[in-house]
Design a protein around this motif. Sequence first.
Motif, short mmCIF file in Angstrom:
data_model
loop_
_atom_site.label_atom_id
_atom_site.label_comp_id
_atom_site.label_asym_id
_atom_site.label_seq_id
_atom_site.Cartn_x
_atom_site.Cartn_y
_atom_site.Cartn_z
N HIS A 68 0.86 -1.19 0.00
CA HIS A 68 0.00 0.00 0.00
C HIS A 68 0.90 1.24 0.00
O HIS A 68 1.79 1.37 0.84
CB HIS A 68 -0.90 -0.01 1.24
CG HIS A 68 -1.69 1.23 1.41
ND1 HIS A 68 -2.69 1.62 0.54
CD2 HIS A 68 -1.61 2.22 2.34
CE1 HIS A 68 -3.19 2.77 0.92
NE2 HIS A 68 -2.56 3.15 2.02
N PRO A 70 0.28 5.12 0.26
CA PRO A 70 -0.80 6.06 0.52
C PRO A 70 -0.85 7.27 -0.42
O PRO A 70 -1.92 7.75 -0.76
CB PRO A 70 -0.59 6.51 1.96
CG PRO A 70 0.55 5.77 2.50
CD PRO A 70 1.13 4.91 1.43
N ARG A 73 -2.99 7.23 -3.81
CA ARG A 73 -4.46 7.23 -3.86
C ARG A 73 -4.94 8.41 -4.69
O ARG A 73 -4.34 9.48 -4.67
CB ARG A 73 -5.05 7.36 -2.45
CG ARG A 73 -4.82 6.21 -1.53
CD ARG A 73 -5.60 6.37 -0.20
NE ARG A 73 -5.94 7.74 0.13
CZ ARG A 73 -5.32 8.49 1.04
NH1 ARG A 73 -4.30 8.00 1.72
NH2 ARG A 73 -5.71 9.72 1.30
N GLN A 74 -6.05 8.24 -5.37
CA GLN A 74 -6.60 9.33 -6.18
C GLN A 74 -7.02 10.53 -5.33
O GLN A 74 -6.99 11.66 -5.79
CB GLN A 74 -7.77 8.84 -7.02
CG GLN A 74 -7.33 7.99 -8.18
CD GLN A 74 -8.48 7.62 -9.09
OE1 GLN A 74 -9.63 7.63 -8.68
NE2 GLN A 74 -8.16 7.28 -10.32
#
Length: 192
Positions: A68, A70, A73-74
């Motif tokens: 992941h 962070p 992210r969109q």
Amino acid sequence: MNTMKTDLHHYLRDVREAMVWKLDGLSEHDIRRPLTPTGTNLLGLVKHLAGVELLYFGLVFGRPFAEHVPWLRQDAEPNTDMFATAEESRSDIVGLYQRAWAHADTTIEELPLDTVGHVEWWPGNKTTLHRVLVHVIAEANRHVGHADIVRELVDGAVGLNQGNDFMPAVDKAWWADYHAAVTKVSDGFAQQ
């Protein structure tokens, strides 16, 4: 063996190493210090390029990265990929960049150059691995150029890597004279 792919991959590998070298020997403060009005800093450039490789060689070709990330992210805050937070260490960011290389290298090695990918943020969004490789090499070199200037502002170090600066073999006095000559020419245009 695809010579074009091999050549492109070679240039990508070189620019990656140059980017990481720009951090060598600097303090945490110096690698994070914003030296332009837009906040350009060395560790942020590394962080940004990690994301570039993960997006272009992962998401674009349906090969998601297992970790992941962070700031990809969109709905992430603008420019969060351009600086390291206090919680993100140099080793965290450089390590992620190197894992992004490995992920990208697998994509590059396993797919033919004419493999179609989808860049959802590009108009028309279809592209090929060949075009993505050229795009990422160009973007990485642009940011290494930024890093060249930032690093020179920090401690005067310049060039592709340690011991290979591609600069004239001259001393500090020559550079001072050169700087003075360039300044004299530019000052001649100051009142125009």
